[in-house]
Design a protein around this motif. Structure first.
Motif, PDB file in Angstrom:
ATOM      1  N   TYR A  75       1.013  -1.188   0.122  1.00  0.00           N
ATOM      2  CA  TYR A  75      -0.037  -0.044   0.149  1.00  0.00           C
ATOM      3  C   TYR A  75       0.853   1.266   0.086  1.00  0.00           C
ATOM      4  CZ  TYR A  75      -3.023   3.630   1.879  1.00  0.00           C
ATOM      5  OH  TYR A  75      -3.787   4.809   2.027  1.00  0.00           O
ATOM      6  N   ARG A  76       0.619   2.147  -1.047  1.00  0.00           N
ATOM      7  CA  ARG A  76       1.500   3.253  -1.234  1.00  0.00           C
ATOM      8  C   ARG A  76       3.064   2.972  -1.271  1.00  0.00           C
ATOM      9  NH1 ARG A  76      -1.115   8.319  -0.650  1.00  0.00           N
ATOM     10  NH2 ARG A  76      -3.329   8.081   0.044  1.00  0.00           N
ATOM     11  N   GLU A  77       3.883   3.499  -0.297  1.00  0.00           N
ATOM     12  CA  GLU A  77       5.200   3.321  -0.359  1.00  0.00           C
ATOM     13  C   GLU A  77       5.596   1.729   0.116  1.00  0.00           C
ATOM     14  OE1 GLU A  77       4.243   7.212  -0.579  1.00  0.00           O
ATOM     15  OE2 GLU A  77       4.176   5.872   1.327  1.00  0.00           O
ATOM     16  N   PHE A  78       4.845   1.101   1.138  1.00  0.00           N
ATOM     17  CA  PHE A  78       4.923  -0.345   1.768  1.00  0.00           C
ATOM     18  C   PHE A  78       4.952  -1.117   0.789  1.00  0.00           C
ATOM     19  CE2 PHE A  78       3.450  -3.516   4.080  1.00  0.00           C
ATOM     20  CZ  PHE A  78       4.455  -4.027   4.746  1.00  0.00           C
ATOM     21  N   LYS A  79       5.979  -1.817   0.545  1.00  0.00           N
ATOM     22  CA  LYS A  79       6.263  -2.995  -0.419  1.00  0.00           C
ATOM     23  C   LYS A  79       6.319  -2.468  -1.941  1.00  0.00           C
ATOM     24  CE  LYS A  79       4.628  -7.113   2.332  1.00  0.00           C
ATOM     25  NZ  LYS A  79       3.604  -7.765   2.378  1.00  0.00           N
ATOM     26  N   GLY A  80       6.281  -0.990  -1.936  1.00  0.00           N
ATOM     27  CA  GLY A  80       6.234  -0.525  -3.282  1.00  0.00           C
ATOM     28  C   GLY A  80       7.596  -0.803  -3.911  1.00  0.00           C
ATOM     29  N   ALA A  81       7.519  -0.019  -5.215  1.00  0.00           N
ATOM     30  CA  ALA A  81       8.989  -0.295  -6.145  1.00  0.00           C
ATOM     31  C   ALA A  81      10.056   0.057  -5.546  1.00  0.00           C
ATOM     32  CB  ALA A  81       8.583   0.252  -7.227  1.00  0.00           C
ATOM     33  N   ASP A  82      10.216   1.293  -4.606  1.00  0.00           N
ATOM     34  CA  ASP A  82      11.217   1.643  -4.021  1.00  0.00           C
ATOM     35  C   ASP A  82      11.586   1.138  -2.670  1.00  0.00           C
ATOM     36  OD1 ASP A  82      11.656   3.178  -6.440  1.00  0.00           O
ATOM     37  OD2 ASP A  82      10.546   4.880  -5.603  1.00  0.00           O
ATOM     38  N   ASP A  83      10.605   0.043  -2.246  1.00  0.00           N
ATOM     39  CA  ASP A  83      10.783  -0.353  -0.776  1.00  0.00           C
ATOM     40  C   ASP A  83      11.810  -1.657  -0.999  1.00  0.00           C
ATOM     41  OD1 ASP A  83      10.439  -1.111   1.767  1.00  0.00           O
ATOM     42  OD2 ASP A  83       8.548  -0.904   1.880  1.00  0.00           O
ATOM     43  N   ALA A  84      12.787  -1.551  -0.041  1.00  0.00           N
ATOM     44  CA  ALA A  84      13.387  -2.810   0.090  1.00  0.00           C
ATOM     45  C   ALA A  84      12.968  -3.670   0.512  1.00  0.00           C
ATOM     46  CB  ALA A  84      14.782  -2.537   0.831  1.00  0.00           C
ATOM     47  N   TYR A  85      11.795  -3.705   1.443  1.00  0.00           N
ATOM     48  CA  TYR A  85      10.968  -4.841   2.227  1.00  0.00           C
ATOM     49  C   TYR A  85      10.162  -5.616   1.155  1.00  0.00           C
ATOM     50  CZ  TYR A  85       8.081  -7.085   5.353  1.00  0.00           C
ATOM     51  OH  TYR A  85       7.307  -8.221   6.312  1.00  0.00           O
ATOM     52  N   ARG A  86      10.294  -6.964   1.239  1.00  0.00           N
ATOM     53  CA  ARG A  86       9.624  -7.992   0.499  1.00  0.00           C
ATOM     54  C   ARG A  86       9.158  -8.852   1.351  1.00  0.00           C
ATOM     55  NH1 ARG A  86       9.280  -4.335  -2.259  1.00  0.00           N
ATOM     56  NH2 ARG A  86       9.700  -3.720  -4.387  1.00  0.00           N
ATOM     57  N   ASN A  87       7.894  -9.414   1.311  1.00  0.00           N
ATOM     58  CA  ASN A  87       7.252 -10.381   2.364  1.00  0.00           C
ATOM     59  C   ASN A  87       6.255 -10.782   1.633  1.00  0.00           C
ATOM     60  OD1 ASN A  87       7.050 -12.575   4.321  1.00  0.00           O
ATOM     61  ND2 ASN A  87       5.498 -10.648   5.332  1.00  0.00           N
ATOM     62  N   ALA A  88       6.124 -12.268   0.857  1.00  0.00           N
ATOM     63  CA  ALA A  88       5.012 -12.583   0.283  1.00  0.00           C
ATOM     64  C   ALA A  88       4.150 -13.395   0.997  1.00  0.00           C
ATOM     65  CB  ALA A  88       5.518 -13.726  -0.624  1.00  0.00           C
ATOM     66  N   VAL A  89       2.905 -12.707   1.064  1.00  0.00           N
ATOM     67  CA  VAL A  89       1.902 -13.366   1.808  1.00  0.00           C
ATOM     68  C   VAL A  89       0.656 -13.298   1.092  1.00  0.00           C
ATOM     69  CG1 VAL A  89       0.320 -12.907   4.027  1.00  0.00           C
ATOM     70  CG2 VAL A  89       2.724 -12.317   4.093  1.00  0.00           C
ATOM     71  N   THR A  90      -0.246 -14.402   1.192  1.00  0.00           N
ATOM     72  CA  THR A  90      -1.480 -14.562   0.543  1.00  0.00           C
ATOM     73  C   THR A  90      -2.608 -14.722   1.586  1.00  0.00           C
ATOM     74  OG1 THR A  90      -0.563 -15.702  -1.199  1.00  0.00           O
ATOM     75  CG2 THR A  90      -2.700 -16.171  -1.077  1.00  0.00           C
ATOM     76  N   ALA A  91      -3.786 -13.896   1.256  1.00  0.00           N
ATOM     77  CA  ALA A  91      -5.055 -14.179   2.083  1.00  0.00           C
ATOM     78  C   ALA A  91      -5.874 -15.400   1.336  1.00  0.00           C
ATOM     79  CB  ALA A  91      -5.603 -12.885   1.960  1.00  0.00           C
ATOM     80  N   LEU A  92      -6.441 -16.253   2.068  1.00  0.00           N
ATOM     81  CA  LEU A  92      -7.137 -17.198   1.722  1.00  0.00           C
ATOM     82  C   LEU A  92      -8.720 -17.233   2.163  1.00  0.00           C
ATOM     83  CD1 LEU A  92      -4.795 -20.141   1.852  1.00  0.00           C
ATOM     84  CD2 LEU A  92      -5.540 -19.065  -0.400  1.00  0.00           C
ATOM     85  N   VAL A  93      -9.704 -17.228   1.571  1.00  0.00           N
ATOM     86  CA  VAL A  93     -11.086 -17.330   2.329  1.00  0.00           C
ATOM     87  C   VAL A  93     -11.766 -18.537   1.697  1.00  0.00           C
ATOM     88  CG1 VAL A  93     -13.267 -15.951   2.074  1.00  0.00           C
ATOM     89  CG2 VAL A  93     -11.326 -14.690   2.433  1.00  0.00           C
ATOM     90  N   PHE A  94     -12.285 -19.446   2.574  1.00  0.00           N
ATOM     91  CA  PHE A  94     -12.925 -20.698   2.394  1.00  0.00           C
ATOM     92  C   PHE A  94     -14.343 -20.558   2.796  1.00  0.00           C
ATOM     93  CE2 PHE A  94      -8.590 -21.407   3.605  1.00  0.00           C
ATOM     94  CZ  PHE A  94      -8.078 -22.523   2.759  1.00  0.00           C
ATOM     95  N   ILE A  95     -15.170 -20.876   1.686  1.00  0.00           N
ATOM     96  CA  ILE A  95     -16.571 -20.833   1.830  1.00  0.00           C
ATOM     97  C   ILE A  95     -17.088 -22.267   1.590  1.00  0.00           C
ATOM     98  CG2 ILE A  95     -18.868 -19.804   1.083  1.00  0.00           C
ATOM     99  CD1 ILE A  95     -17.309 -17.354   0.276  1.00  0.00           C
ATOM    100  N   PRO A  96     -17.359 -23.023   2.589  1.00  0.00           N
ATOM    101  CA  PRO A  96     -17.901 -24.516   2.442  1.00  0.00           C
ATOM    102  C   PRO A  96     -19.272 -24.431   1.763  1.00  0.00           C
ATOM    103  CG  PRO A  96     -18.224 -23.645   4.583  1.00  0.00           C
ATOM    104  CD  PRO A  96     -17.486 -22.731   3.865  1.00  0.00           C
ATOM    105  N   LEU A  97     -19.397 -25.251   0.788  1.00  0.00           N
ATOM    106  CA  LEU A  97     -20.843 -25.259   0.043  1.00  0.00           C
ATOM    107  C   LEU A  97     -21.618 -26.370   0.229  1.00  0.00           C
ATOM    108  CD1 LEU A  97     -19.466 -24.001  -3.408  1.00  0.00           C
ATOM    109  CD2 LEU A  97     -20.520 -22.563  -1.165  1.00  0.00           C
TER     110      LEU A  97
END
Length: 853
Positions: A648-670
């Motif tokens: 978001y904005r500068e955070f993890k942006g192109a000029d930010d050295a910080y990288r941390n791959a995180v994924t959000a998952l949402v499960f809906i049982p049917l």
């Protein structure tokens, strides 16, 4: 209910049907086919050919209305859900952001440099630089202004020589308020060119409590709203997202040409409405905020408007790509995805098609038996074949319509899961953006810098802890704040529960990374791992280097320990899909996972932090736009949405050295997953055809049917008709070849069980009635054969029929012969049965008295 072009539909969807092109297409095809069928049926009645067929006409018409009505309702429901979700996110994401601003103004108003300047104004350059440093980190602000209590500007980041003093009401309010902040969205003399500005203000007080002035943070409202709108916009999207103030005035719009800022819209919250604006009809859905941490904001609402004439153009006419057919079949058999009326539609369509097929099959059989007695036999057969063809076309349209209905429902659920996964990761990125800002700004605090640079300072620890405890009291998302020296030794903590850490050396690698940071814009973050700074639980720790006053010499660092367990869980719970009541969908779960699939946080206890989830790679590492899949998980058919972190904005942006791959998952049982579940078998064409090229030899007419994947048949002359398996009675102690008996033409009709006789599996499908082929017996001794579904009536050259009597013996002798050429493409080999053998076997079985069915 209302009528629409001869079809009965719900009042709510009636005015929208002309704008649903796909439903219009299906309606036109079905009604056109029904018109043709009516003509064929009339011809059949005049020739005495189709007495039974007219009975299914009304059922087809009724189902046509039911199908199209449900498809329209689900199409509207899908659009409503999308609009509801987006309008809710528009306001709730903004409110979360503004909540952070209320904390910022309270803390910054205690800044030592600002206090000192307010008490003794002098050259503003140094304070302007400090303001500039703040905005570099908190880029949500475009101006910071320090005023005296009468509105005279003492220092301003964005200097404007034209404005020396202002008379805005918020200045006086901030100088005397007892609240924690003042929030103003109105025209401000600070920005004369803007109609309104969003400003957060608070008084500056001396150490004796005297009001010295007022500090104002000017929020980049327009920029932030466009970021929110952009994140919620899909390709070729006709929707307009807006923000309404408490009076219903538009204060932000994603499309100012359609809905300009300043327009007034009177819409109720929490319901889909049809409104007219600027001469155009729109669907509209407005949402009030759910609030955040008790903060409800200025009383604004999110609103999504969709032009009615474009609302249903954004449809994907292709069916869902579901690799495992058991997934769809399982969902259709039960669960939350489909209501019982929706699940009944395919069953009704199949029953009607089966009735039509049986009527055509029986009519063809009758004409085959009585060829010599019927003058117009050739006409009747052609008529029946044409009726069968039209029936097949209707079945195809019904199949496509039902497929689209299923696709609409499931794609809506998949889109929900993907959308809410995107919401969860956006909340996380925005939240952690603030954490990266906080550590860097607090590292610039004059008191922290001075005390940390002077190891011999009196009451050093007490002074540091006074500062960081005050910070922690304002920013409750942190479990603890620590200050450490250049040796990594903890000097002070904000949380007394961690007092034992004072004097101990931090051994983590991130201590060295922090102390090596090259400027005040840099920060470091620990890996997500168990930490003694967090009671042995895993979390992130954000760090910044502290530099001595007046130079760039690093004198230590500040570590802020994010209270990850409750904060992440709350983020995920806020992103769960909701029922109309507002409750989270039962069984739904949201997760944050790393690139190895290890759980960072869960919305409930169904997943442990650190546990590895086993999912397809595209869900663990999805594309930037996210993805959704239907999978079998823990015995449930589950819609899974995934969205990767993009910052978001500068955070993890192109000029930010910080990288941390995180994924959000949402499960809906049917619903429960049954790997053996299959969709209903499709009735094939039943009209007569030849199996090979015309020949001068003898032709035999064969009535065919299907049984457990096998294609079987009998001479037409041996068959009376096919009937539904209704009212069958079980026969106690009967041999395996006897399925039971039913009353047929006021006589008991024994039913031969071919499944048992041939050793075939009996995979009867729930809710699907089997059929009985009634075989002509000697002296009225008719009997029935239990079949799965009817096949075609074939004209077979006698030379193509080969006797099997010398190959099969015993119980298999019911297989009499095989047709060597049938021209059926993928059809299995056609095997003819011996009615004599079956009759003899039934004769040898004394039939007990029928028992209850």
């Amino acid at each position: 209910m209302a009528k629409y072009k001869g079809i009965e539909v719900e009042d709510a969807v009636r005015p929208l049907l002309p704008h649903m092109p796909l439903i219009e297409e299906y309606r036109e095809m079905l009604q056109s086919l029904q018109a043709i069928w009516d003509n064929l049926n009339l011809l059949g009645q005049l020739s005495g050919t189709t007495a039974e067929i007219g009975q299914t006409r009304e059922a087809f018409a009724s189902l046509t209305g039911e199908l199209l009505n449900n498809l329209a309702e689900q199409t509207l429901a899908k659009r409503e859900q999308e609009m509801k979700a987006r309008s809710q996110v528009v306001i709730d994401i903004l409110i979360r952001n503004l909540f952070e601003r209320t904390a910022d103004i309270g803390f910054l108003a205690t800044d030592g440099a600002i206090r000192q300047f307010a008490a003794s104004p002098d050259d503003p350059w140094a304070l302007q630089q400090r303001f500039r440093e703040y905005v570099r980190k908190y880029s949500v602000y475009d101006d910071i202004v320090l005023l005296d209590r009468n509105g005279r500007i003492l220092v301003r980041l964005a200097e404007d020589d034209r404005i020396a003093a202002i008379r805005d009401a918020w200045v006086r309010e901030a100088a005397g308020t007892t609240a924690a902040y003042v929030e103003s969205y109105a025209h401000s003399e600070l920005f004369p060119e803007r109609e309104r500005s969003l400003i957060y203000a608070y008084r500056i007080r001396s150490e004796f409590g005297e009001t010295l002035g007022v500090l104002a943070l000017c929020f980049r409202f327009g920029d932030e709203m466009q970021r929110i709108f952009h994140g919620l916009t899909v390709h070729d999207d006709p929707a307009v997202m807006t923000l309404l103030d408490a009076d219903g005035c538009v204060i932000a719009s994603s499309d100012r040409w359609q809905v300009p800022v300043g327009a007034e819209l009177r819409v109720a919250s929490g319901q889909m409405q049809r409104v007219r604006f600027a001469g155009r009809a729109y669907l509209a859905f407005a949402s009030d905020t759910k609030g955040y941490q008790g903060y409800m904001g200025p009383g604004w609402r999110g609103l999504v408007m969709m032009p009615v004439d474009q609302a249903f153009d954004i449809q994907d006419d292709d069916g869902l790509d579901i690799g495992d057919p058991a997934l769809l079949a399982s969902v259709m058999s039960g669960g939350r995805a489909f209501s019982e009326p929706l699940r009944a539609i395919p069953r009704k369509a199949e029953a009607i098609q089966r009735d039509l097929s049986r009527a055509v099959w029986n009519g063809t059989v009758r004409h085959g038996v009585a060829t010599s007695a019927v003058v117009n036999s050739a006409f009747s057969k052609i008529l029946l074949r044409e009726i069968s063809r039209i029936g097949m076309n209707m079945r195809e349209v019904f199949s496509r319509s039902i497929g689209k209905l299923q696709s609409t429902v499931l794609s809506s659920l998949l889109a929900d899961s993907q959308f809410f996964a995107g919401l969860a990761i956006d909340i996380m990125d925005r939240n952690l953006y603030e954490r990266a800002n906080d550590c860097r700004w607090w590292a610039l605090d004059d008191r922290i810098r001075a005390l940390l640079a002077n190891p011999s300072a009196k009451a050093r620890r007490e002074g540091l802890e006074q500062v960081i405890r005050y910070i922690n009291s304002l920013y409750t998302v942190y479990d603890n704040l620590l200050v450490f020296d250049t040796n990594g030794v903890v000097v002070a903590v904000s949380n007394p529960a961690y007092s034992a850490l004072v004097g101990k050396t931090l051994e983590a690698a991130w201590v060295g990374e922090c102390l090596a940071l090259h400027d005040s814009q840099s920060y470091a973050v620990s890996p997500f791992a168990a930490s003694a700074l967090y009671g042995g639980k895993p979390t992130y720790t954000y760090l910044a280097a502290v530099r001595a006053p007046g130079d760039e010499r690093v004198v230590g660092g500040i570590a802020i320990v994010f209270d990850g367990a409750p904060q992440f869980a709350n983020m995920l719970r806020d992103a769960l899909p909701r029922e109309a009541s507002g409750e989270a969908v039962a069984g739904s779960v949201a997760l944050f996972v790393d690139e190895a699939g290890q759980v960072i946080a869960s919305s409930d206890d169904s997943y442990r932090v650190g546990q590895t989830v086993s999912l397809p790679a595209e869900l663990i590492k999805p594309e930037a736009a996210g993805c959704a899949r239907l999978i079998a998980l823990d015995g449930q058919v589950t819609a899974v949405g995934a969205w990767p972190s993009a910052g978001y904005r500068e955070f993890k942006g192109a000029d930010d050295a910080y990288r941390n791959a995180v994924t959000a998952l949402v499960f809906i049982p049917l619903g429960a997953y049954d790997p053996q579940a299959r969709s209903m078998a499709v009735e094939g064409e039943v009209a007569m055809r030849r199996t090979s090229q015309p020949t001068d030899g003898e032709i035999r007419e064969i009535a065919t049917f299907h049984l457990a994947g096998h294609w079987l048949g009998l001479p037409v002359t041996a068959v009376i008709e096919a009937v539904d398996l209704v009212g069958v009675a079980c026969l106690a102690n009967a041999p395996k070849q006897v399925y039971g008996a039913l009353i047929y033409r006021n006589e008991t009709l024994p039913i031969y069980n071919l499944h048992a006789a041939l050793g075939l599996p009996d995979d009867e499908q729930p809710g699907v009635r089997r059929q009985v082929v009634v075989v002509r017996g000697e002296s009225g001794g008719n009997f029935g054969i239990l079949v799965d579904r009817l096949g075609e009536i074939l004209e077979v050259p006698t030379c193509d029929i080969n006797d099997l009597a010398n190959i099969y013996v015993g119980v298999a002798s019911v297989l009499a012969s095989v047709v060597t050429t049938h021209g059926g493409g993928a059809q299995p080999m056609l095997v003819l049965l011996s009615e004599e053998t079956m009759r003899e076997q039934l004769r040898g079985c004394p039939l007990p008295a029928p028992q209850s069915a």
